[in-house]
Design an enzyme around this catalytic site. Structure first.
Site, PDB file in Angstrom:
ATOM      1  N   CYS A 132       8.774 -21.637  26.257  1.00 42.98           N
ATOM      2  CA  CYS A 132      10.361 -21.636  27.789  1.00 42.98           C
ATOM      3  C   CYS A 132      10.112 -20.047  27.696  1.00 42.98           C
ATOM      4  O   CYS A 132       9.153 -19.692  27.134  1.00 42.98           O
ATOM      5  CB  CYS A 132      11.513 -21.985  26.622  1.00 42.98           C
ATOM      6  SG  CYS A 132      11.819 -21.439  25.057  1.00 42.98           S
ATOM      7  N   ASN A 189      12.237 -18.335  23.700  1.00 43.45           N
ATOM      8  CA  ASN A 189      11.695 -18.296  22.472  1.00 43.45           C
ATOM      9  C   ASN A 189      12.552 -18.702  21.588  1.00 43.45           C
ATOM     10  O   ASN A 189      12.522 -18.569  20.190  1.00 43.45           O
ATOM     11  CB  ASN A 189      10.726 -18.300  22.420  1.00 43.45           C
ATOM     12  CG  ASN A 189       9.611 -18.889  20.887  1.00 43.45           C
ATOM     13  OD1 ASN A 189       9.099 -17.768  20.246  1.00 43.45           O
ATOM     14  ND2 ASN A 189       9.885 -20.143  20.635  1.00 43.45           N
TER      15      ASN A 189
HETATM   16  P1  4NP Z   1      15.301 -20.704  26.613  1.00 43.35           P
HETATM   17  O1  4NP Z   1      17.292 -20.058  26.508  1.00 43.35           O
HETATM   18  O2  4NP Z   1      14.320 -19.834  27.185  1.00 43.35           O
HETATM   19  O3  4NP Z   1      15.165 -22.286  26.250  1.00 43.35           O
HETATM   20  O4  4NP Z   1      14.724 -20.107  24.826  1.00 43.35           O
HETATM   21  C1  4NP Z   1      16.667 -18.855  27.126  1.00 43.35           C
HETATM   22  C2  4NP Z   1      17.220 -17.788  26.410  1.00 43.35           C
HETATM   23  C3  4NP Z   1      17.248 -16.450  26.530  1.00 43.35           C
HETATM   24  C4  4NP Z   1      17.258 -15.982  27.985  1.00 43.35           C
HETATM   25  C5  4NP Z   1      17.234 -17.220  28.940  1.00 43.35           C
HETATM   26  C6  4NP Z   1      16.870 -18.497  28.302  1.00 43.35           C
HETATM   27  N1  4NP Z   1      17.745 -15.357  28.374  1.00 43.35           N
HETATM   28  O5  4NP Z   1      17.853 -14.594  29.117  1.00 43.35           O
HETATM   29  O6  4NP Z   1      17.710 -13.933  27.433  1.00 43.35           O
END
Ligand code: 4NP
Length: 167
Positions: free
Chosen positions: A20, A23
């Site tokens: 994703c 992560n």
């Molecule tokens: P993930 O969610 O891709 O499901 O882990 C996110 C985690 C962090 C961020 C975006 C989505 N971020 O922009 O830091």
């Protein structure tokens, strides 16, 4: 099942990498829930399961506290550490499974070979019953987003297992 060549993994575990953006929410949950499901089927020896992100911003961190809390209520422990995907991952893993179209686009940009690109899919593509074609990013939303991620994972991961398990 997504169009892809069947990997050659006779005699060794099937290697699955969930991906994703950060992560810290979706892919570490997929990793933990898939490991849990595979164990419930007595198939732990048949799989190598990991997860990675497309950005290094959260490198070394445990999964998001909200994601961990929602998962814990369903009996899952999320204890992996965030890491960015590597060049070697595209050769090592048999299946590289993203969560949404932005993940897929970036994975296909990063894939070093045509064969590596052929390993890339999205999780809901493995699950005919999925109500969504992607696993939505819960990071900027409320509690229901985290529950929705877990609902989708619990629905789709058994289908992934049925379609990838060694015969
Ligand atoms: P993930 O969610 O891709 O499901 O882990 C996110 C985690 C962090 C961020 C975006 C989505 N971020 O922009 O830091």
């Amino acid at each position: 099942m997504p169009p892809m060549t069947h990997p050659q993994h006779e005699g060794r575990p099937v290697r699955v990498l969930f991906v994703c953006l950060g992560n810290i929410c979706r892919s570490p949950s997929a990793e933990a829930l898939f490991r849990h499901y595979v164990a419930s089927q007595g198939a732990s020896e048949d799989y190598e399961i990991d997860s990675a992100g497309l950005i290094a911003h959260h490198q070394g961190e445990l999964p998001d506290g909200r994601m961990r809390a929602h998962a814990a209520r369903r009996g899952y422990t999320l204890d992996s550490r965030s890491r960015p995907i590597t060049y070697e991952d595209f050769f090592h893993f048999d299946y590289i499974i993203g969560m949404d179209e932005a993940n897929r686009t970036r994975l296909l940009e990063l894939a070093p070979t045509e064969e590596a690109a052929g390993k890339v899919s999205l999780l809901p593509e493995w699950c005919a019953e999925s109500p969504r074609d992607h696993v939505p990013d819960p990071y900027y939303g409320g509690a229901e987003g985290f529950e929705h991620v877990l609902d989708l994972l619990e629905l789709c991961l058994p289908s992934l297992y049925e379609k990838t398990r060694p015969t």
